[in-house]
Design a protein around this motif. Structure first.
Motif, PDB file in Angstrom:
ATOM      1  N   VAL A  33      30.939   7.148  11.680  1.00 44.19           N
ATOM      2  CA  VAL A  33      29.890   6.668  12.582  1.00 44.19           C
ATOM      3  C   VAL A  33      29.480   5.270  12.128  1.00 44.19           C
ATOM      4  O   VAL A  33      28.944   5.101  11.038  1.00 44.19           O
ATOM      5  N   LEU A  34      29.774   4.268  12.970  1.00 39.67           N
ATOM      6  CA  LEU A  34      29.536   2.871  12.593  1.00 39.67           C
ATOM      7  C   LEU A  34      28.362   2.309  13.383  1.00 39.67           C
ATOM      8  O   LEU A  34      28.451   2.137  14.602  1.00 39.67           O
ATOM      9  N   ALA A  35      27.256   2.023  12.701  1.00 34.15           N
ATOM     10  CA  ALA A  35      26.085   1.436  13.348  1.00 34.15           C
ATOM     11  C   ALA A  35      26.188  -0.088  13.268  1.00 34.15           C
ATOM     12  O   ALA A  35      26.570  -0.632  12.236  1.00 34.15           O
ATOM     13  N   VAL A  36      25.852  -0.760  14.390  1.00 34.36           N
ATOM     14  CA  VAL A  36      25.987  -2.217  14.489  1.00 34.36           C
ATOM     15  C   VAL A  36      24.633  -2.828  14.844  1.00 34.36           C
ATOM     16  O   VAL A  36      23.966  -2.371  15.774  1.00 34.36           O
ATOM     17  N   GLY A  37      24.237  -3.868  14.122  1.00 28.96           N
ATOM     18  CA  GLY A  37      22.959  -4.530  14.367  1.00 28.96           C
ATOM     19  C   GLY A  37      23.081  -5.633  15.411  1.00 28.96           C
ATOM     20  O   GLY A  37      24.177  -6.127  15.691  1.00 28.96           O
ATOM     21  N   LEU A  38      21.939  -6.031  15.991  1.00 27.05           N
ATOM     22  CA  LEU A  38      21.919  -7.083  17.013  1.00 27.05           C
ATOM     23  C   LEU A  38      21.483  -8.435  16.444  1.00 27.05           C
ATOM     24  O   LEU A  38      21.279  -9.388  17.203  1.00 27.05           O
ATOM     25  N   ASP A  39      21.355  -8.546  15.131  1.00 27.83           N
ATOM     26  CA  ASP A  39      20.997  -9.841  14.529  1.00 27.83           C
ATOM     27  C   ASP A  39      22.214 -10.775  14.607  1.00 27.83           C
ATOM     28  O   ASP A  39      23.334 -10.323  14.870  1.00 27.83           O
ATOM     29  N   LEU A  45      14.195 -11.328  17.850  1.00 31.70           N
ATOM     30  CA  LEU A  45      13.064 -10.799  18.617  1.00 31.70           C
ATOM     31  C   LEU A  45      13.642 -10.157  19.867  1.00 31.70           C
ATOM     32  O   LEU A  45      14.249 -10.826  20.696  1.00 31.70           O
ATOM     33  N   ILE A  46      13.487  -8.846  19.987  1.00 33.67           N
ATOM     34  CA  ILE A  46      14.176  -8.062  21.020  1.00 33.67           C
ATOM     35  C   ILE A  46      13.154  -7.468  21.981  1.00 33.67           C
ATOM     36  O   ILE A  46      12.112  -6.976  21.561  1.00 33.67           O
ATOM     37  N   ASP A  47      13.471  -7.525  23.281  1.00 39.99           N
ATOM     38  CA  ASP A  47      12.610  -6.965  24.318  1.00 39.99           C
ATOM     39  C   ASP A  47      13.028  -5.511  24.561  1.00 39.99           C
ATOM     40  O   ASP A  47      14.137  -5.259  25.049  1.00 39.99           O
ATOM     41  N   ALA A  48      12.147  -4.567  24.227  1.00 42.45           N
ATOM     42  CA  ALA A  48      12.501  -3.140  24.337  1.00 42.45           C
ATOM     43  C   ALA A  48      12.790  -2.738  25.782  1.00 42.45           C
ATOM     44  O   ALA A  48      13.539  -1.798  26.037  1.00 42.45           O
ATOM     45  N   ALA A  49      12.215  -3.462  26.747  1.00 43.65           N
ATOM     46  CA  ALA A  49      12.366  -3.073  28.154  1.00 43.65           C
ATOM     47  C   ALA A  49      13.808  -3.261  28.633  1.00 43.65           C
ATOM     48  O   ALA A  49      14.270  -2.542  29.520  1.00 43.65           O
ATOM     49  N   THR A  50      14.524  -4.224  28.068  1.00 45.02           N
ATOM     50  CA  THR A  50      15.898  -4.473  28.515  1.00 45.02           C
ATOM     51  C   THR A  50      16.932  -4.026  27.480  1.00 45.02           C
ATOM     52  O   THR A  50      18.128  -4.063  27.726  1.00 45.02           O
ATOM     53  N   TRP A  51      16.448  -3.609  26.318  1.00 43.07           N
ATOM     54  CA  TRP A  51      17.341  -3.234  25.210  1.00 43.07           C
ATOM     55  C   TRP A  51      18.027  -1.898  25.495  1.00 43.07           C
ATOM     56  O   TRP A  51      17.436  -1.004  26.108  1.00 43.07           O
ATOM     57  N   THR A  52      19.274  -1.772  25.054  1.00 43.22           N
ATOM     58  CA  THR A  52      19.921  -0.455  25.078  1.00 43.22           C
ATOM     59  C   THR A  52      20.676  -0.223  23.777  1.00 43.22           C
ATOM     60  O   THR A  52      21.112  -1.167  23.112  1.00 43.22           O
ATOM     61  N   LEU A  53      20.813   1.046  23.439  1.00 49.96           N
ATOM     62  CA  LEU A  53      21.660   1.481  22.326  1.00 49.96           C
ATOM     63  C   LEU A  53      22.894   2.119  22.951  1.00 49.96           C
ATOM     64  O   LEU A  53      22.781   3.127  23.661  1.00 49.96           O
ATOM     65  N   ASP A  54      24.059   1.516  22.711  1.00 44.05           N
ATOM     66  CA  ASP A  54      25.298   1.956  23.361  1.00 44.05           C
ATOM     67  C   ASP A  54      26.132   2.775  22.375  1.00 44.05           C
ATOM     68  O   ASP A  54      26.450   2.288  21.292  1.00 44.05           O
ATOM     69  N   VAL A  55      26.468   4.009  22.766  1.00 43.72           N
ATOM     70  CA  VAL A  55      27.191   4.909  21.868  1.00 43.72           C
ATOM     71  C   VAL A  55      28.537   5.255  22.505  1.00 43.72           C
ATOM     72  O   VAL A  55      28.594   5.674  23.668  1.00 43.72           O
ATOM     73  N   ILE A  91      20.937   0.407   8.999  1.00 46.27           N
ATOM     74  CA  ILE A  91      21.126  -0.746   9.896  1.00 46.27           C
ATOM     75  C   ILE A  91      19.901  -0.938  10.799  1.00 46.27           C
ATOM     76  O   ILE A  91      19.419   0.011  11.428  1.00 46.27           O
ATOM     77  N   LYS A  92      19.406  -2.188  10.824  1.00 43.78           N
ATOM     78  CA  LYS A  92      18.241  -2.545  11.645  1.00 43.78           C
ATOM     79  C   LYS A  92      18.709  -3.051  13.019  1.00 43.78           C
ATOM     80  O   LYS A  92      19.869  -3.395  13.194  1.00 43.78           O
ATOM     81  N   TRP A  93      17.778  -3.144  13.951  1.00 44.72           N
ATOM     82  CA  TRP A  93      18.048  -3.704  15.287  1.00 44.72           C
ATOM     83  C   TRP A  93      19.306  -3.096  15.895  1.00 44.72           C
ATOM     84  O   TRP A  93      20.223  -3.803  16.343  1.00 44.72           O
ATOM     85  N   LEU A  94      19.358  -1.766  15.937  1.00 47.01           N
ATOM     86  CA  LEU A  94      20.553  -1.067  16.428  1.00 47.01           C
ATOM     87  C   LEU A  94      20.921  -1.543  17.822  1.00 47.01           C
ATOM     88  O   LEU A  94      20.059  -1.614  18.716  1.00 47.01           O
ATOM     89  N   GLY A  95      22.215  -1.827  18.031  1.00 44.67           N
ATOM     90  CA  GLY A  95      22.692  -2.186  19.358  1.00 44.67           C
ATOM     91  C   GLY A  95      23.800  -1.258  19.812  1.00 44.67           C
ATOM     92  O   GLY A  95      23.916  -0.947  20.997  1.00 44.67           O
ATOM     93  N   GLU A  96      24.579  -0.803  18.827  1.00 43.94           N
ATOM     94  CA  GLU A  96      25.768  -0.040  19.146  1.00 43.94           C
ATOM     95  C   GLU A  96      26.031   0.986  18.059  1.00 43.94           C
ATOM     96  O   GLU A  96      25.762   0.709  16.883  1.00 43.94           O
ATOM     97  N   ILE A  97      26.554   2.128  18.448  1.00 46.93           N
ATOM     98  CA  ILE A  97      27.055   3.089  17.465  1.00 46.93           C
ATOM     99  C   ILE A  97      28.440   3.528  17.928  1.00 46.93           C
ATOM    100  O   ILE A  97      28.595   4.038  19.047  1.00 46.93           O
ATOM    101  N   GLU A  98      29.428   3.276  17.082  1.00 48.02           N
ATOM    102  CA  GLU A  98      30.782   3.743  17.379  1.00 48.02           C
ATOM    103  C   GLU A  98      31.043   5.023  16.595  1.00 48.02           C
ATOM    104  O   GLU A  98      30.789   5.078  15.387  1.00 48.02           O
ATOM    105  N   VAL A  99      31.543   6.034  17.292  1.00 44.01           N
ATOM    106  CA  VAL A  99      31.856   7.318  16.659  1.00 44.01           C
ATOM    107  C   VAL A  99      33.364   7.508  16.776  1.00 44.01           C
ATOM    108  O   VAL A  99      33.884   7.603  17.892  1.00 44.01           O
ATOM    109  N   ALA A 100      34.067   7.518  15.655  1.00 45.30           N
ATOM    110  CA  ALA A 100      35.532   7.527  15.715  1.00 45.30           C
ATOM    111  C   ALA A 100      36.101   8.809  15.117  1.00 45.30           C
ATOM    112  O   ALA A 100      35.485   9.437  14.252  1.00 45.30           O
ATOM    113  N   ASP A 101      37.316   9.146  15.585  1.00 46.83           N
ATOM    114  CA  ASP A 101      37.995  10.329  15.035  1.00 46.83           C
ATOM    115  C   ASP A 101      38.828   9.943  13.812  1.00 46.83           C
ATOM    116  O   ASP A 101      39.673  10.700  13.364  1.00 46.83           O
TER     117      ASP A 101
END
Ligand code: MTE
Length: 355
Positions: free
Chosen positions: A149-155, A51-61, A213-223
């Motif tokens: 592009v690696l998407a990471v969930g917050l579960d 259960l995630i609070d959208a007000a404090t949540w961020t998606l970090d790329v 991927i659900k509950w996105l928290g992070e996306i890593e973009v690699a070369d």
């Protein structure tokens, strides 16, 4: 909510079949037309719904495929309101679990595999609204060196057989990420329900469900190429990470349904494929000896087909349906075996009683 429940929504028995950490839609509760309502859309959780609070949540790329954002500490942070303020797109898209139909490996082919014993209800269509993943990556400073592009969930982290595999995550090739992948914020016109990824999830059209991927928290973009246990161990067959869904068709009739002899019955079939639209559906009422074309009655991410059948003699029949897509993929009579029971795409044998 009870954390042991793993899923937040109620899962009424007339709509859903419950599994451990998962639930599938009953085909008799799929609406004949339109989208799958969120209350009966299948759920597949490796651990449990956070259960995630959208007000404090961020998606970090971050990552080596972006300008000047090499590490997590240098990430571009997107807040919920910022994603909402970017240009939004809306698409009807199908989502299907890679293991949908796994139980049929056992019932039709005598092959028992571990994993959620899905029938055919781990699939649904919804209307998703959000921001194209490409727009998010561009804003974060995508460069032409980006490859993965690696998407990471917050579960919670996923532990299997005593091994902690970390957060649920899976890489996409940059070409797919920029093609048609959505960072979805709404499902069927409402903010995503917790079980379906609130506040933001990926929806990866045509690909195996685990890519979304659900509950996105992070996306890593690699070369360079990225990987995760969800591409190398799970959702992998013969050292290939699974990507596109295979063609499938489902007869919209209860198993062992009773149909009156001498009368005409309109059989309906739902069909879909990951690589291209379904271009034909055939029906066999004699156990596969002969096939007749069905008529398309509805287009979309899954199409609907109808076939009028007037059985004369009472008795037990096996009705089969077979989809072909625009790339020429056709449902085989036997699905290719694999140890974890992925992508069961064989023709399904459907028992019917004519009385
Ligand atoms: N994302 C995270 N973070 N954790 C998960 O367990 N399950 C995946 C995918 N995304 C999963 C995830 C799998 S296997 C599928 S099939 C889909 O989500 C299911 O999406 P749904 O539960 O919204 O139907």
């Amino acid at each position: 909510t009870d954390p042991a429940a793993k899923i937040v929504k109620p899962l009424p028995e007339h709509l859903m079949v419950r599994h451990d950490g998962a639930a599938e839609t009953r085909w008799d509760s799929m609406p004949a037309q339109g989208d799958t309502p969120a209350d009966r859309f299948f759920v597949r959780n490796h651990t449990s719904t956070p259960l995630i609070d959208a007000a404090t949540w961020t998606l970090d790329v971050f990552g080596s495929g972006l300008r000047d954002r090499p590490g997590r500490r240098d990430a571009v942070r997107f807040g919920y309101d910022e994603l909402r303020s970017m240009p939004q797109v809306t698409h009807r898209l199908l989502l299907e679990c890679t293991g949908n139909g796994r139980r049929l490996f056992a019932t039709q082919q005598g092959e028992t595999t571990p994993g959620t014993p899905w029938g055919l209800g781990a699939v649904g269509v919804a209307t998703w609204t959000g921001v194209p993943l490409g727009a998010v990556l561009e804003r974060a400073g995508l460069t032409s060196s980006a490859r993965s592009v690696l998407a990471v969930g917050l579960d919670p982290e996923y532990v299997d057989d005593g091994v902690n595999h970390g957060r649920v995550r899976r890489p996409l090739p940059v070409a797919k990420a920029l093609d048609d992948v959505l960072v979805a914020l709404d499902m069927n016109g409402e903010p995503l329900p917790p079980d379906h990824g609130f506040p933001a999830r990926l929806v990866v059209p045509g690909w195996v469900g685990v890519a979304s991927i659900k509950w996105l928290g992070e996306i890593e973009v690699a070369d360079h190429e990225l990987s995760s246990p969800w591409s190398t161990t799970y959702y992998n067959v013969d050292d290939e990470a699974l990507t596109e869904l295979v063609p499938k068709s489902v007869l919209e009739l209860a198993p062992d349904a009773e149909l009156a002899a001498g009368q005409q019955h309109r059989l309906t079939v739902r069909a879909w494929s990951g690589s291209a639209p379904v271009t034909s559906v055939e029906v066999s009422t004699d156990d596969g000896r002969s096939w007749s074309p069905a008529d398309k009655v509805e287009d979309g991410p899954w199409s609907r087909w109808s076939y009028d059948w007037r059985p004369q003699e009472p008795g037990r029949y096996t009705v089969l349906t077979r989809a072909t897509d625009a790339t020429g993929n056709i449902q085989p009579s036997r699905a290719p075996s694999n140890p974890r029971g992925y992508l069961f795409g064989a023709v399904v044998r459907h028992p019917v009683q004519v009385v």
